[in-house]
Scaffold this active site. Structure first.
Site, short mmCIF file in Angstrom:
data_model
loop_
_atom_site.label_atom_id
_atom_site.label_comp_id
_atom_site.label_asym_id
_atom_site.label_seq_id
_atom_site.Cartn_x
_atom_site.Cartn_y
_atom_site.Cartn_z
N ASN A 180 -5.49 -4.95 -2.07
CA ASN A 180 -6.12 -4.89 -0.75
C ASN A 180 -7.42 -4.10 -0.90
O ASN A 180 -7.40 -2.96 -1.40
CB ASN A 180 -5.22 -4.18 0.26
N GLU A 203 0.80 -1.23 0.00
CA GLU A 203 0.00 0.00 0.00
C GLU A 203 0.84 1.28 0.00
O GLU A 203 0.79 2.07 0.96
CB GLU A 203 -0.96 0.00 1.20
O1 IFM Z 1 -4.27 -2.98 9.23
C1 IFM Z 1 -4.22 -2.47 7.94
C2 IFM Z 1 -3.04 -3.05 7.19
O2 IFM Z 1 -1.85 -2.80 7.84
C3 IFM Z 1 -2.95 -2.44 5.81
N1 IFM Z 1 -4.22 -2.54 5.12
C4 IFM Z 1 -5.40 -2.13 5.81
C5 IFM Z 1 -5.48 -2.80 7.17
C6 IFM Z 1 -6.76 -2.37 7.91
O3 IFM Z 1 -6.75 -0.99 8.11
#
Ligand code: IFM
Length: 472
Positions: free
Chosen positions: A309, A180
């Site tokens: 994601n 991300e």
């Molecule tokens: O916890 C986070 C993760 O570290 C990265 N993606 C989103 C998740 C939920 O907020």
């Protein structure tokens, strides 16, 4: 052979189970800072999250990742939990400051040994390791030297990737460079709600480019040291952007958000270019002259798959939203709309259609690129009842809807290879501290007792049957 389908002979009154393709990868996902703890053990250096979480008011309740879910000391137990779930794969991240405490120089043996122990346990349990090299824990010394807005940080990252690839490449076949980068750049350097907490939109745009460059440099570094069979990927939190209405103004607002949230990463990585409209939209902040000749060739070094994601859609209308904002240059053009309907404990809408929209978009825009859902899941206010059970029917419903959307996408010709549930354990949810529980295994942080929730049993059954049970 049926690849995606339904059970062949359902009883007349019975709705069929949704069957996934043979070999579909079923996993759980975690990240180092969120679960490991052991923040000062065996030479680990400080990361930007160690620093940020100590700044007053930045993390709910003053929580830090110092102990987290104490996974560093509980690897056998946590791998045993995954074995019980029946997962085929486990996605975890390697803590850069555990391997290179200052972000440069030789690797720390004890840090690398921790990941050797973890991968040994996984091998013995028959679970494939999927390693992410960067899930937001930048060594503090690199931030002090300028952080991601500084080009040299990308160079350090490629060196770190080579070092880890050389040390662990014999035991890990699947690699992800970054998790991300949108969050790292824009929550960290523009909105300031994540580490390092800077609120400088121009610096955030530089950070985004240098993260893309770091990714491409790491792909090259890994290819040079890993066997040719290694799979290398990148995970993006792509935004399922929808304009609130079909008006030109709302569509323009959605275009701006799509450029910053999606195309700023997809275009350099898959097409070796920057989106022209984004450069025009952000012209008052930067002339993008930090993008040097040859950079976009590096950023587009070929990958083997793309990780996605997804949690909730992003609904956009024409308007304004407050600064500091994670959308540099869009503050006076876009507002974000919360739809009605069910929400998770994060106040995020439950909307699996967004996942389907994203997957079919990528099928059309990136033909030939296999996709993996590297995170999907939901936080709810779970607690262990007096009998020691954790009932989480909302999470089961959320997971069911989203997996059904993945199944629908498969049937529509999207090449989805696997699904990683976020998360294995309740953990440190960044600025929300331990206040939000995403795990399918409940963690009592006082005793570190682990209790599988109902959703864990539901997921185990789904994996065992490689299919989703019907829902009423
Ligand atoms: O916890 C986070 C993760 O570290 C990265 N993606 C989103 C998740 C939920 O907020």
């Amino acid at each position: 052979m049926t690849t995606v389908g339904t059970s062949p002979h359902p009883r007349p009154t019975q709705r069929p189970r949704l069957t996934f393709p043979a070999g579909f990868r079923w996993g759980t996902a975690t990240a180092a800072y969120q679960i490991e703890g052991a923040a000062r053990e065996h030479g680990r250096g400080p990361s930007i999250w160690d620093t940020f979480s100590r700044l007053p008011g930045k993390v709910r309740n003053g929580d830090t990742g110092d102990i987290a879910a104490d996974h560093y000391h509980r690897v056998p137990q946590d791998v045993a939990l995954m074995k019980d779930l029946g997962v085929t794969d486990y996605r975890f991240s390697i803590a850069w400051p555990r391997v290179q405490p200052t972000g440069r120089g030789p690797g720390v043996r004890a840090g690398l040994d921790f990941y050797r122990r973890l991968t040994d346990e996984l091998r013995d349990a028959g679970i494939r390791p999927v390693a992410t090299l960067y899930h937001w824990d930048l060594p503090q010394e690199l931030e002090d030297a300028g952080g991601w807005p500084r080009r040299e940080t990308a160079e350090r990252f490629a060196e770190y990737a080579a070092l880890v690839g050389e040390a662990l490449g014999d035991r890990i076949a699947t690699w992800t460079t970054l998790n991300e980068p949108w969050c790292a750049a824009f929550l960290g350097y523009a909105e300031g709600v994540h580490a390092p907490g800077r609120t400088d939109p121009a610096a955030a745009l530089r950070a985004a480019h240098h993260l893309n460059l770091a990714h491409g440099g790491a792909v090259r570094a890994l290819r040079a040291v890993l066997p040719s069979t290694a799979e290398i990927s990148l995970t993006l939190n792509l935004h399922a952007v929808r304009a609130l209405t079909d008006s030109e103004a709302d569509r323009d607002a959605a275009r701006r958000v799509d450029a910053l949230g999606n195309r700023l990463f997809l275009d350099p990585v898959f097409h070796g270019r920057l989106p022209d409209d984004l450069c025009a939209d952000t012209a008052s902040l930067t002339d993008w002259s930090f993008v040097r000749e040859g950079d976009l060739t590096v950023t587009s070094s070929p990958v083997d798959s793309l990780g996605i994601n997804y949690y909730a859609p992003t609904i956009v209308a024409s308007g304004t939203h407050p600064s500091p904002s994670p959308w540099p240059g869009a503050e006076r053009h876009a507002r974000f709309v919360q739809p009605s309907g069910p929400r998770t404990a994060m106040d995020w809408p439950v909307d699996a259609e967004g996942l389907y929209e994203l997957l079919t978009r990528l099928r059309d825009e990136l033909p030939g690129v296999p996709l993996v859902i590297t995170e999907n899941g939901a936080a709810y206010d779970d607690y262990a009842d007096p009998e020691g059970n954790v009932h989480d029917p909302e999470r089961v419903a959320y997971l069911h809807e989203h997996l059904a959307a993945v199944h629908r996408a498969l049937a529509a010709g999207v090449d989805v290879r696997g699904y990683f549930l976020w998360s294995l354990l309740d953990n440190f949810e960044w600025a929300y501290g331990y206040g939000k529980r995403f795990g399918i295994v409940h963690v009592d942080f006082a005793s570190q007792r682990r209790t599988p929730k109902d959703s864990a049993r539901w997921y185990a059954e789904t994996i065992a049957r490689n299919s989703l049970p019907p829902r009423g």
